[in-house]
Each structure stands twice: as structure tokens, then as C-alpha cells.
Design a protein around this motif. Structure first.
Motif, PDB file in Angstrom:
ATOM      1  N   LYS A 266       0.837  -1.218   0.000  1.00 34.39           N
ATOM      2  CA  LYS A 266       0.000   0.000   0.000  1.00 34.39           C
ATOM      3  C   LYS A 266       0.864   1.257   0.000  1.00 34.39           C
ATOM      4  N   PHE A 267       2.082   1.149  -0.527  1.00 33.25           N
ATOM      5  CA  PHE A 267       3.010   2.280  -0.462  1.00 33.25           C
ATOM      6  C   PHE A 267       3.342   2.877  -1.828  1.00 33.25           C
ATOM      7  N   GLY A 268       2.653   2.411  -2.867  1.00 25.54           N
ATOM      8  CA  GLY A 268       2.882   2.976  -4.200  1.00 25.54           C
ATOM      9  C   GLY A 268       4.068   2.394  -4.946  1.00 25.54           C
ATOM     10  N   ARG A 269       4.687   1.367  -4.391  1.00 24.93           N
ATOM     11  CA  ARG A 269       5.832   0.721  -5.054  1.00 24.93           C
ATOM     12  C   ARG A 269       5.334  -0.215  -6.153  1.00 24.93           C
ATOM     13  N   GLU A 270       5.990  -0.171  -7.325  1.00 26.61           N
ATOM     14  CA  GLU A 270       5.541  -1.017  -8.433  1.00 26.61           C
ATOM     15  C   GLU A 270       6.491  -2.160  -8.764  1.00 26.61           C
ATOM     16  N   GLN A 271       7.728  -2.112  -8.227  1.00 25.99           N
ATOM     17  CA  GLN A 271       8.679  -3.183  -8.569  1.00 25.99           C
ATOM     18  C   GLN A 271       8.679  -4.281  -7.503  1.00 25.99           C
ATOM     19  N   VAL A 272       9.168  -5.466  -7.872  1.00 26.42           N
ATOM     20  CA  VAL A 272       9.324  -6.533  -6.869  1.00 26.42           C
ATOM     21  C   VAL A 272      10.797  -6.803  -6.568  1.00 26.42           C
ATOM     22  N   MET A 273      11.690  -6.254  -7.405  1.00 26.08           N
ATOM     23  CA  MET A 273      13.123  -6.457  -7.146  1.00 26.08           C
ATOM     24  C   MET A 273      13.867  -5.164  -7.451  1.00 26.08           C
ATOM     25  N   HIS A 274      14.733  -4.756  -6.513  1.00 25.28           N
ATOM     26  CA  HIS A 274      15.668  -3.674  -6.822  1.00 25.28           C
ATOM     27  C   HIS A 274      17.049  -4.289  -6.967  1.00 25.28           C
ATOM     28  N   SER A 275      17.654  -4.086  -8.135  1.00 27.13           N
ATOM     29  CA  SER A 275      18.980  -4.654  -8.396  1.00 27.13           C
ATOM     30  C   SER A 275      20.009  -3.543  -8.269  1.00 27.13           C
TER      31      SER A 275
END
Ligand code: ZN
Ligand code: ZN
Length: 573
Positions: A266-275
Motif C-alpha cells: 500500500k506504499f505505491g511501489r511497483e517493482q518486486v526487485m531492486h537490483s
């Protein structure tokens, strides 16, 4: 209470698609507001650029391995830093020392001078989290958070060997609470645990000795556990096989593990991985002789996959210090350059190494690394998914961000560097930077250093923008949007010393000088979920059997983090 108005600057705020419109930013009680009264303090920003405070998604600024670097490199302090006058010290300002591994005071002051307001400590060994928080507390002005490392943790490897994602998630929730941590960091998954026996996991399918779990299973399981909990940030990964020629294939293969995992938060983040520090993972060739850039191939994949955000890890051509939880890599590096090496293995959890490194422009390999970092950014299509970092201090100190911005914004400045290379022709042949004409705009720089990283961290409604309601972190730079300097060095200079920086509604820098120690916050994540009896039993048993500390002495005490900003996450049973 305190009211400020930043008047008449060229406002650049990607969160509201504002690109250079002349306007005012009103501030009241630490927040940005619609308007203020006529008694507000006026900051004149006419002819200057106004952005939100910078957000650094990845830097090594606090904790045991940073301090090992400071301790075993006294020479790093000899030629840099300064002692403040007696008067300044009376006013509460402190001495600043260190070039590549600055003291805590210098760290806070230098970020503030560049207009940065939030910094993520990139790798916190859980058992040493009290150390991390003590240093964070000493670092002035900037808000900070820290990512505990999970990719080589014995509980995690045990659970994921059995495919137990829910138990992994419960353990993560417990550990974030105990360490006052922010999210899930993974460094050389499995490989650092193997290093406990002097080994490594180079490919995604190399099993960890005794655990018989693979890096692929660890990555997949932690991605799923992260989304099960709905944490503000995604899993944050430093991949296997860092720094080796030909590693780009493994890099793309591990990025692909994100396919099919859906972001849930619920925080507006759209990615599942940060590389992270992708530069070190975009290498072609079979050895240092035929070493070449594969930045284009890697970015072609990143551009297509919206489930990813990345940061660059730009090489800055400095004598610096490498420090990472990738224990076997640091040992390998020491074998290459024969400089001093420190290693620490942390019971049950992780390991780390520290080795000085000189990125010398006369060495072809360093030049190619420099080009790769810039190519990554220049090939990116969505600047809200790629962020400027130097993996401070691994590829260079964070104080060089303004230089990286200059290189990205000016082809002329890049060509001047290429022209200075001893092996210019070989570097041009092994990279594509020389053929790229793209020059990033101020708007794109603001995406890479403000709105993008804040959104990736799930902090997009607090930091990284200038909309009413957000934290009043406002930086003003001596750059005229309508008439940018023809000398690229002026861009670097402007970003190095903000004309003004307001942090949480207080003026902390004027004309590039620190004028207040501010009032910083430590941000962490508190997951509320029903207790998992099996995980609690496993933890209790393991502390009796395996750990050298007692369970009740393990969590970070509240007094060590006295300025909390807690983000609550609720997980239903
Ligand atoms: Zn790393
Ligand atoms: Zn790092």
C-alpha cells in the motif's frame, strides 16, 4: 510555528510533472503546504533551480564494515577533512575527517551540502544492528534507514530449502522488529554462507554446502516472502558473480526470477526487485584481456521488465575503499591488487570484507567500468526506475554524485575524460559510450535522485517530491534552468554545494555551508502480524544452541534509536 517560503525558483518536481515552472514552495511545521502567512521567512530562489531533497537508495555509511574501513585506513584521513574552528565547535559543529570513508559527522554534513535528505544504509548485519544505529544517531541532519541482510541467513536458508515462504516471512517480520530494519537485503545469495567454508556460489544453481539450497531458490523465496508481507520496499539485491568478466548472462538470468512475482503493497511501489550497483554486473568477455561492456544487453532487459528498479554504481576514478557483505569477492579482489584485506564472518547471518582500491584512468579495465556505469543510465528508458549511486564507497565516494550528474548531462565532459585515457582506442572498442549523444535533463536527474528512489523505497508520499503534505526537504541550486552553463564543471559545482537546503522545514545549509545540525529521524518498518509459534520456537532453540548472545540481549534497545519514524505494515492471518 516556523514558516518559510522559497520564492521564484525554477521548480523541478517529477512527482507532479513540473519541469522548470517558476513558482514558490511554502513550508510550515516541517511539511510542504499550499500557502503560508506574510510573516514567513523568505528564501530568494530567483534564477535558481528548486528540487526536493535527494534520496540515496544505497550507500555504506554506518556499521561494522564501514568502521573497519575507517579504522584500518588512517591514510584515508591524512589528505582530507578539516577541523572546524573553536567558534564553530562551540556552536555544536563537529570535526570532519576521511575521504572515501568519512566520519559520521562528515557524512551527514556532506550529504546536506549536496541537498540530500534521506540515505539508506545498504547492508546491516542483524547481530550488529546496535552498532549501525549508534552511528546513524551520530550522523547529523539526514534521515536514515538500514537494510538487514537476509540472503545468507541460516533460518532463511533452512526455511527456503523446504519451500516455507510463510515461515520465512514471519522470520523477516521478527528480524525487522528486532533490528529496527527497513527491508530485505540480499548479497551474493548463498555465496557468502559458502564463504564460511572458504567456498562461493558463482552460478544461480550452485548449492550452498550443507544447506543444499541454491541462490535461485533463495532469491525466489525472498521475493515471495517480501510480497507476502507487503513491505514498503522490494527485495534489494546484489547478485552472485559480482565483478567477473562475462557475468552479464547470470545477471539477466537472476533479474528474470522476478517475472511472475506481483508487487503487493500500500506504499505505491511497483517493482518486486531492486537490483543494486548494476555496473559491476554488466560485464562481457572471458577475461580481463577481452573484457567489454554489456550495458546495452542488460538495459534492454531492464527496460522491458517493469517489475525492476536498478541503481548504477558509477565508477568515479578515485582511490577508494571497497566494503561489502560479499566476503568471497573481497578475498578475490585482494588476490588481484595485493592491498590490505579485512574479513569478518558473522555467526549464523553473513560475512563481510574490506579492501582499498584505486580506479586509475590509465588502466583499461577501470575506464571500461566507468563507461559501463554511464551507459546504463544513458540506455534507460524510464528514469524513474534507474538511480544514481556509486555503491559508496565501493565505486567511489558519494561526494562524487555531482560529478556523475555532470557526465550524464554533458557529452562534452564525457569526451574530455575519454580523450584523457592512455588506452583510448581500446576503451572505445570495448564500450559504446563514445557513440551515445544523449544528455540527461535536470528533470531526468531529479527522477534518478529524488522521485524514483523514493518511490522504489515505498516512501514516495514523504520524500522525493514537493507536493503539499510531503516532508519539507527542499534543495536550491545555483543553476539557471533557462540558461544552463556552457562549462560542464559549473554543473558539478552547483550540485556539490547547494545554495540552500531545507531539511524537515529547517534551513540547514546556506551558500554551501552547514548552518544547523537539523533534527534527523531513523526510519524503520514494524510488521504487525499474528505470532508464528513454529518460527518463535526455532528462534528460541537456535539462540540456546547456536548463537553466542542470549535472545533477550539481541534486539536493538529503544534508546539507541531515539528519533524513530516507524512505518507500520499490517498482515492479516
Ligand atoms: Zn553490494
Ligand atoms: Zn553496496
Amino acid at each position: 510555528m516556523a514558516e518559510i517560503i522559497v520564492k521564484g525558483g525554477f521548480v523541478i518536481d517529477p512527482t507532479r510533472k513540473i519541469d522548470g515552472d517558476v513558482g514558490d514552495i511554502a513550508i510550515k511545521d516541517g511539511k510542504i503546504v499550499d500557502k503560508v502567512s506574510s510573516s514567513a521567512k523568505v528564501i530568494d530562489a530567483k534564477g535558481k533551480v528548486v528540487m526536493a531533497g535527494g534520496v540515496d537508495i544505497h550507500a555504506h555509511v554506518a556499521g561494522p564494515k564501514v568502521n573497519v574501513g575507517r579504522l584500518f585506513r588512517p591514510e584515508d584521513k591524512l589528505l582530507s577533512g578539516f577541523c572546524r574552528s573553536t567558534m564553530a565547535q562551540k556552536n555544536g559543529y563537529r570535526m570532519e575527517s576521511g575521504f572515501s570513508i568519512p566520519s559520521t559527522f562528515k557524512t551527514g554534513y556532506d550529504y546536506a551540502r549536496m541537498g540530500y535528505g534521506f540515505v539508506m544504509e545498504a547492508a546491516m548485519p542483524p547481530i550488529h544492528s546496535p552498532h549501525v544505529h549508534e552511528e546513524i544517531h551520530d550522523t547529523p541532519i539526514i534521515d536514515e534507514a538500514a537494510l538487514p541482510v537476509f540472503g545468507n541467513n541460516w533460518f532463511v536458508m533452512d526455511y527456503l530449502k523446504k519451500g516455507e515462504v510463510e515461515n520465512t516471512a514471519s522470520y523477516i517480520a521478527w528480524l525487522l522488529k528486532a533490528t529496527k530494519g527497513y527491508g530485505v537485503k540480499v548479497v551474493n545469495p548463498g555465496g557468502t554462507a559458502a564463504w564460511g567454508w572458504g567456498l562461493n556460489c558463482v552460478s544461480l544453481d550452485d548449492p550452498v554446502p550443507y544447506f543444499e539450497v541454491t541462490p535461485r531458490e533463495i532469491i525466489k523465496g525472498l521475493l515471495e516472502a517480501n510480497e507476502y508481507l507487503g513491505l514498503p520496499h522490494s527485495m534489494h539485491m546484489h547478485q552472485n558473480d559480482l565483478g567477473n568478466p562475462g557475468n552479464y548472462k547470470g545477471t539477466i538470468e537472476s533479474l528474470k526470477i522476478s517475472e511472475g512475482v506481483k508487487p503487493k503493497n500500500k506504499f505505491g511501489r511497483e517493482q518486486v526487485m531492486h537490483s543494486t550497483h548494476l555496473q559491476f554486473h554488466s560485464y562481457g568477455g572471458t577475461g580481463w584481456g577481452d573484457f567489454e561492456s554489456k550495458a546495452k544487453e542488460v538495459m534492454d532487459y531492464v527496460n522491458k521488465n517493469k517489475a525492476l528498479t536498478v541503481d548504477t554504481g558509477n565508477v568515479t576514478f578515485d582511490e577508494t575503499t571497497t566494503m561489502t557483505a560479499d566476503g568471497p569477492f573481497e578475498h578475490h579482489l585482494q588476490g588481484l591488487n595485493h592491498l590490505k584485506w579485512c574479513n569478518v564472518d558473522v555467526e549464523m547471518e553473513t560475512a563481510a570484507g574490506v579492501v582499498p582500491y584505486v580506479y586509475d584512468p590509465n588502466i583499461k579495465v577501470c575506464d571500461i567500468q566507468w563507461a559501463i556505469g554511464l551507459e546504463l543510465a544513458l540506455y534507460a528508458k524510464d528514469m524513474n526506475r534507474i538511480f544514481i549511486t556509486t555503491d559508496h564507497p565501493n565505486a567511489g565516494p558519494f561526494t562524487r554524485y555531482p560529478r556523475v550528474m555532470k557526465w550524464l548531462m554533458s557529452k562534452k565532459s564525457r569526451e574530455a575524460v575519454i580523450d584523457s585515457f592512455k588506452h583510448k582506442d581500446k576503451v572505445i572498442a570495448a564500450t559504446t559510450l563514445h557513440q551515445i549523444d544523449r544528455e540527461l535533463t535536470l528533470f531526468e536527474i531529479a527522477q534518478m535522485t529524488r522521485s524514483g528512489p523514493a518511490k522504489s523505497l515505498g516512501l514516495g508520499n514523504i520524500y522525493g517530491g514537493l507536493a503539499p503534505g510531503m516532508s519539507a526537504d527542499v534543495s536550491v541550486f545555483n543553476l539557471n534552468y533557462k540558461n544552463m552553463p556552457s562549462d560542464p564543471d559549473m554543473i558539478e559545482k552547483a550540485f556539490q554545494r547547494a545554495a540552500c537546503f531545507i531539511k524537515s522545514g529547517e534551513v540547514v545549509v546556506m551558500d554551501g555551508e552547514v548552518v544547523s545540525n537539523g533534527h534527523k529521524k531513523t526510519v524503520w518498518v514494524n510488521v504487525n502480524m499474528p505470532e508464528n509459534p513454529q518460527v518463535m520456537r526455532d528462534i528460541t532453540q537456535s539462540f540456546t544452541k547456536d548463537y553466542t548472545v542470549q535472545l533477550e540481549n539481541y534486539p536493538v534497545k529503544d534508546y539507541l534509536a531515539p528519533h524513530p519514524f516507524v512505518i507500520n505494515v499490517d498482515v492479516e492471518a
